[in-house]
Design an enzyme around this catalytic site. Structure first.
Site, PDB file in Angstrom:
ATOM      1  N   THR A  73       0.854  -1.196   0.000  1.00 52.33           N
ATOM      2  CA  THR A  73       0.000   0.000   0.000  1.00 52.33           C
ATOM      3  C   THR A  73       0.886   1.241   0.000  1.00 52.33           C
ATOM      4  OG1 THR A  73      -1.718  -1.165   1.234  1.00 52.33           O
ATOM      5  CG2 THR A  73      -1.792   1.240   1.292  1.00 52.33           C
ATOM      6  N   ASN A 152      -5.131  -9.462  -8.333  1.00 53.18           N
ATOM      7  CA  ASN A 152      -5.180 -10.228  -7.089  1.00 53.18           C
ATOM      8  C   ASN A 152      -6.527 -10.922  -6.924  1.00 53.18           C
ATOM      9  OD1 ASN A 152      -6.066  -7.410  -6.680  1.00 53.18           O
ATOM     10  ND2 ASN A 152      -6.597  -8.116  -4.652  1.00 53.18           N
ATOM     11  N   CYS A 330      -8.895  -7.015   1.037  1.00 51.48           N
ATOM     12  CA  CYS A 330      -8.794  -5.601   1.389  1.00 51.48           C
ATOM     13  C   CYS A 330     -10.131  -4.893   1.235  1.00 51.48           C
ATOM     14  CB  CYS A 330      -7.744  -4.921   0.519  1.00 51.48           C
ATOM     15  SG  CYS A 330      -6.181  -5.778   0.577  1.00 51.48           S
TER      16      CYS A 330
HETATM   17  N1  PMP Z   1      -1.617  -4.646  -4.112  1.00 49.72           N
HETATM   18  C1  PMP Z   1      -2.144  -5.856  -4.270  1.00 49.72           C
HETATM   19  C2  PMP Z   1      -2.308  -6.424  -5.646  1.00 49.72           C
HETATM   20  C3  PMP Z   1      -2.543  -6.601  -3.141  1.00 49.72           C
HETATM   21  O1  PMP Z   1      -3.086  -7.812  -3.292  1.00 49.72           O
HETATM   22  C4  PMP Z   1      -2.369  -6.028  -1.854  1.00 49.72           C
HETATM   23  C5  PMP Z   1      -2.814  -6.785  -0.626  1.00 49.72           C
HETATM   24  N2  PMP Z   1      -2.101  -7.958  -0.431  1.00 49.72           N
HETATM   25  C6  PMP Z   1      -1.809  -4.752  -1.755  1.00 49.72           C
HETATM   26  C7  PMP Z   1      -1.447  -4.086  -2.912  1.00 49.72           C
HETATM   27  C8  PMP Z   1      -1.605  -4.091  -0.434  1.00 49.72           C
HETATM   28  O2  PMP Z   1      -0.590  -4.707   0.256  1.00 49.72           O
HETATM   29  P1  PMP Z   1      -0.280  -4.406   1.789  1.00 49.72           P
HETATM   30  O3  PMP Z   1      -1.482  -4.874   2.532  1.00 49.72           O
HETATM   31  O4  PMP Z   1       0.967  -5.179   2.037  1.00 49.72           O
HETATM   32  O5  PMP Z   1      -0.044  -2.971   1.958  1.00 49.72           O
END
Ligand code: PMP
Length: 397
Positions: A73, A152, A330
């Site tokens: 993020t 994702n 998320c």
């Molecule tokens: N980008 C993608 C494609 C994700 O799947 C995710 C969540 N795993 C994130 C960004 C955000 O990652 P994080 O929770 O490590 O900040």
């Protein structure tokens, strides 16, 4: 862990025990701050730079092109907001796609509130963006294009190499969120000329709460976190050395194991897909074809079942000891249907009837049999209660 069949690797992965082992020295023995000038600090600096080199090696980068962040993020924020702000005098237009992760979508809204123009490029029914359609949206004001390496949610792999080639030399930078693709398909920045790339440690079985941003030499980014000037002044804050050493170990392990592992995971996924589509009536695959040439991540199986709600399936499967997802963790607490599936052209009720299984390093072939021992029954029970499914059953063919 409770005896649960875990098929939600996309939302979180267990940290590999070998990675945990590699992290342990940094909670005691090597505890210095890499910014300190004394010998304890020197040890930390040496460990930090070794780790940076290992992460860089795995992604075909130079060590100085890797900056550590608190996760993907933050890497997305630094890449997109940092690049847009630093390059504003060249233009105020950014292009993303309709298949992006929620963090990119929300960053795009933030940019719009701050005077930038954002275009969202469409995706096709497989979730793929066409380089041609992207090119058609570029104007004289465009400074940045952001396209996730893979989705994702539905696991569609984007034609990143083609998009990067198209943009090379145009003055428009390409950012890619590579989190979903990491550890499943080769990612080599020496072959694919992206300018900026977001990474996460957990997606290669490293710790949660650590990520990295690849910044190609020459790409100009303004910091979004201000402080002591660590990470070449672009990401202030004392580096989390234990997690960084963990990401490095995870990268080394993945470099050695990825081809065999991806094939093994793909075989588990194929077996589930074959059984679901063959044994459950009115079931469909979302996203790109399963064939190796189909442009789909090998870990991802994403289905929809006529007349059944995703949340109801997840809760029933939960009672049966199966952990799956309706889409991105998320955004799982919003009741909105997946923006990616809607952009692929699915109706709201079709998007709501979707279920995502993702496999990983510790998945077993036997997991498929355990899922299939309960999934057909769960769907049949929910369909008995479903007015939507009854209506469909009465509709003449
Ligand atoms: N980008 C993608 C494609 C994700 O799947 C995710 C969540 N795993 C994130 C960004 C955000 O990652 P994080 O929770 O490590 O900040």
């Amino acid at each position: 862990m409770r005896d649960v069949v875990y098929a939600d690797y996309q939302s979180s992965k267990p940290v590999d025990p070998r990675v945990v082992e590699a992290m342990l020295p940094y909670f005691g023995g090597t505890f210095g701050n890499a910014a300190s000038l004394h010998a304890v600090g020197d040890d930390a600096t040496a460990a930090l730079e070794d780790a940076r080199a290992a992460v860089a090696r795995f992604f075909g980068a130079q060590p100085q092109e890797i900056l550590f962040t608190s996760g993907a993020t933050e890497a997305n924020n630094l890449a997109i907001i940092g690049y847009a702000q630093r390059n504003r005098r060249k233009g105020d237009h950014v292009i993303i796609t309709e298949a992006e992760h929620i963090s990119v979508l929300n960053i795009a809204k933030y940019l719009e509130k701050n005077g930038f123009k954002v275009t969202r490029a469409p995706i096709d029914l497989y979730g793929r963006v066409s380089p041609k359609k992207l090119r058609a949206r570029i104007t004289d004001e465009t400074i940045l294009v952001s396209v996730g390496w893979a989705s994702n949610e539905i696991g569609t792999i984007q034609p990143i190499a083609e998009i990067a080639e198209m943009l090379a030399g145009s003055g428009v930078a390409l950012h890619t969120d590579a989190v979903a693709a990491e550890g499943l398909v080769p990612i080599d920045t020496s072959a694919v000329p992206v300018s900026l790339m977001s990474l996460s440690a957990n997606d290669i079985y490293g710790p949660r709460g650590l990520g990295a941003l690849y910044v190609r030499k020459g790409a100009q980014v303004a910091p979004v976190l201000l402080g002591g000037g660590q990470e070449r002044g672009l990401r202030s804050g004392t580096e989390d050395l234990a997690s960084i050493a963990g990401m490095a170990a995870a990268a080394d392990i993945m470099a050695a194991e990825m081809p065999a592992e991806a094939a093994r995971i793909g075989a588990i996924r194929d077996r589930l897909a074959e059984r679901v589509l063959g044994e459950i009536p009115d079931s469909h695959l979302n996203g790109a074809p399963l064939e190796p040439s189909g442009g789909r991540l090998p870990n991802n199986a994403h289905f929809r079942f006529d007349g059944v709600e995703g949340e109801a399936m997840i809760l029933s499967l939960r009672d049966e000891g199966v952990a799956a997802a309706t889409g991105s963790a998320c955004s799982s607490k919003t009741l909105e249907p997946s923006h990616t599936l809607i952009s692929c052209g699915l109706l709201h009720e079709e998007a709501h009837g979707s279920l995502e299984f993702t496999f990983g390093r510790f998945s077993k072939v036997d997991d498929v049999d355990r899922i299939m021992a309960v999934l057909p029954g769960v769907i049949a029970r929910l369909r008995v209660l479903s007015p939507l499914y009854k209506a469909k059953a009465k509709t003449p063919a």
